[in-house]
Design a protein around this motif. Sequence first.
Motif, PDB file in Angstrom:
ATOM      1  N   GLY A  56      14.951  66.113 -16.717  1.00 16.98           N
ATOM      2  CA  GLY A  56      14.653  64.723 -17.052  1.00 16.98           C
ATOM      3  C   GLY A  56      13.309  64.565 -17.722  1.00 16.98           C
ATOM      4  O   GLY A  56      13.148  63.750 -18.643  1.00 16.98           O
ATOM      5  N   PHE A  57      12.336  65.345 -17.288  1.00 13.13           N
ATOM      6  CA  PHE A  57      11.025  65.317 -17.935  1.00 13.13           C
ATOM      7  C   PHE A  57      11.141  65.709 -19.401  1.00 13.13           C
ATOM      8  O   PHE A  57      10.524  65.089 -20.285  1.00 13.13           O
ATOM      9  N   LEU A  58      11.952  66.718 -19.699  1.00 12.83           N
ATOM     10  CA  LEU A  58      12.109  67.165 -21.080  1.00 12.83           C
ATOM     11  C   LEU A  58      12.875  66.151 -21.924  1.00 12.83           C
ATOM     12  O   LEU A  58      12.648  66.055 -23.131  1.00 12.83           O
ATOM     13  N   VAL A  59      13.767  65.395 -21.294  1.00 20.02           N
ATOM     14  CA  VAL A  59      14.409  64.290 -22.015  1.00 20.02           C
ATOM     15  C   VAL A  59      13.361  63.247 -22.386  1.00 20.02           C
ATOM     16  O   VAL A  59      13.305  62.762 -23.520  1.00 20.02           O
ATOM     17  N   SER A  60      12.502  62.905 -21.433  1.00 17.44           N
ATOM     18  CA  SER A  60      11.468  61.903 -21.673  1.00 17.44           C
ATOM     19  C   SER A  60      10.495  62.336 -22.757  1.00 17.44           C
ATOM     20  O   SER A  60       9.954  61.503 -23.492  1.00 17.44           O
ATOM     21  N   GLU A  61      10.278  63.642 -22.866  1.00 19.34           N
ATOM     22  CA  GLU A  61       9.351  64.162 -23.864  1.00 19.34           C
ATOM     23  C   GLU A  61      10.009  64.372 -25.225  1.00 19.34           C
ATOM     24  O   GLU A  61       9.360  64.809 -26.166  1.00 19.34           O
ATOM     25  N   GLY A  62      11.308  64.072 -25.324  1.00 14.00           N
ATOM     26  CA  GLY A  62      11.990  64.222 -26.600  1.00 14.00           C
ATOM     27  C   GLY A  62      12.442  65.630 -26.909  1.00 14.00           C
ATOM     28  O   GLY A  62      12.881  65.915 -28.030  1.00 14.00           O
ATOM     29  N   VAL A  63      12.355  66.533 -25.928  1.00 13.97           N
ATOM     30  CA  VAL A  63      12.759  67.923 -26.157  1.00 13.97           C
ATOM     31  C   VAL A  63      14.265  68.071 -26.042  1.00 13.97           C
ATOM     32  O   VAL A  63      14.895  68.808 -26.805  1.00 13.97           O
ATOM     33  N   LEU A  64      14.867  67.374 -25.064  1.00 12.96           N
ATOM     34  CA  LEU A  64      16.295  67.510 -24.802  1.00 12.96           C
ATOM     35  C   LEU A  64      17.016  66.180 -24.960  1.00 12.96           C
ATOM     36  O   LEU A  64      16.444  65.123 -24.705  1.00 12.96           O
ATOM     37  N   ASN A 190       8.835  60.420 -11.411  1.00 14.07           N
ATOM     38  CA  ASN A 190       9.644  61.584 -11.033  1.00 14.07           C
ATOM     39  C   ASN A 190      11.027  61.168 -10.571  1.00 14.07           C
ATOM     40  O   ASN A 190      12.019  61.859 -10.854  1.00 14.07           O
ATOM     41  N   ALA A 191      11.111  60.060  -9.839  1.00 11.84           N
ATOM     42  CA  ALA A 191      12.420  59.583  -9.379  1.00 11.84           C
ATOM     43  C   ALA A 191      13.324  59.287 -10.573  1.00 11.84           C
ATOM     44  O   ALA A 191      14.516  59.611 -10.567  1.00 11.84           O
ATOM     45  N   VAL A 192      12.752  58.693 -11.613  1.00 11.16           N
ATOM     46  CA  VAL A 192      13.541  58.402 -12.817  1.00 11.16           C
ATOM     47  C   VAL A 192      13.922  59.698 -13.524  1.00 11.16           C
ATOM     48  O   VAL A 192      15.061  59.862 -13.980  1.00 11.16           O
ATOM     49  N   VAL A 196      17.666  60.980 -14.662  1.00  8.37           N
ATOM     50  CA  VAL A 196      17.997  61.305 -16.052  1.00  8.37           C
ATOM     51  C   VAL A 196      18.379  62.769 -16.185  1.00  8.37           C
ATOM     52  O   VAL A 196      19.328  63.125 -16.912  1.00  8.37           O
ATOM     53  N   GLY A 197      17.665  63.643 -15.479  1.00 10.85           N
ATOM     54  CA  GLY A 197      17.979  65.071 -15.549  1.00 10.85           C
ATOM     55  C   GLY A 197      19.362  65.374 -15.013  1.00 10.85           C
ATOM     56  O   GLY A 197      20.090  66.199 -15.570  1.00 10.85           O
ATOM     57  N   ARG A 198      19.740  64.703 -13.937  1.00  2.17           N
ATOM     58  CA  ARG A 198      21.088  64.893 -13.400  1.00  2.17           C
ATOM     59  C   ARG A 198      22.136  64.412 -14.398  1.00  2.17           C
ATOM     60  O   ARG A 198      23.169  65.064 -14.597  1.00  2.17           O
ATOM     61  N   ALA A 199      21.866  63.291 -15.045  1.00  2.00           N
ATOM     62  CA  ALA A 199      22.799  62.777 -16.051  1.00  2.00           C
ATOM     63  C   ALA A 199      22.911  63.739 -17.227  1.00  2.00           C
ATOM     64  O   ALA A 199      24.003  63.952 -17.777  1.00  2.00           O
ATOM     65  N   LEU A 200      21.783  64.349 -17.619  1.00  2.08           N
ATOM     66  CA  LEU A 200      21.808  65.319 -18.720  1.00  2.08           C
ATOM     67  C   LEU A 200      22.699  66.504 -18.384  1.00  2.08           C
ATOM     68  O   LEU A 200      23.575  66.887 -19.176  1.00  2.08           O
ATOM     69  N   THR A 201      22.480  67.100 -17.206  1.00  2.00           N
ATOM     70  CA  THR A 201      23.243  68.299 -16.857  1.00  2.00           C
ATOM     71  C   THR A 201      24.719  67.974 -16.600  1.00  2.00           C
ATOM     72  O   THR A 201      25.573  68.855 -16.707  1.00  2.00           O
TER      73      THR A 201
END
Length: 276
Positions: A56-64, A190-192, A196-201
């Motif tokens: 999710g952090f990488l989604v927020s940073e525009g990487v994924l 972090n909760a967000v 988001v990370g769970r939704a990505l995977t």
Amino acid sequence: MGRVTARRRVIRIRDGAVSTRPDTLVAEEPLEIRLNGKPLAITMRTPGDDFALAAGFLVSEGVLGDGADVANIVYCAGAREDGGNSYNVVDVRLVPGTVVPDVSLERNVYTSSSCGLCGKASLDAVRTTARFPMADVPQVRVAPELLATLPERLREAQRVFDRTGGLHAAALFSETGELIDVREDVGRHNAVDKLVGRALTDGRLPLSRSILLVSGRASFELAQKAVMAGIPFLAAVSAPSSLAVDLAAETGLTLVGFLRGTQMNVYAGEERVVLP
């Protein structure tokens, strides 16, 4: 793996009476996030859902933006002095050939559990790196009566908070009010990221028909995370920051603050709220 809670001795004072007892506290430990073996960021978090947090952090940073770009996510072997796995270091490995956008990955970011960003440069960065423009998001419309029910449903789902009183929570609801997922952490951002990370995977990005509810205030960083995940609707039980409102207005995000029972303020994107 680290524990979500910890026990500590506390002196309890109640109406002049003094006693000693153990107390349950929320755990807080550092997590180093690596990308293809290279250190990228350190965040203070509550252990648990670490792989989702990193993604999710990488989604927020525009990487994924697509779970198919992730080869695997692992705890780092050999990160401890004894050569064993460190459950405070996570490495996200991308599929070979995945193009990593230029998002200043040379930095070594330290992210506190209550951090935020500010300034016009931050607004510009989100605008230029967002993969899921709000203009492409289906028109989700939500009635105030439905919004009014969400904070209590989030509270009922906060399992660790009931034991510690020390965690933030974030929840995803469908446009019809169905609870999709809820995550807790000592840091609201972090909760967000865990959501988001769970939704990505799970292959569910963009979350274009979802409502994101956070248990505290709506900072710029939380608005940023909603935009980067394609979430059209962000609601908070407390106040938004001025920069969060600016970002919502610029990107087309609907932002609701002070959501407490039937009372709420709509700061941006009012077209998604079914007004009387």
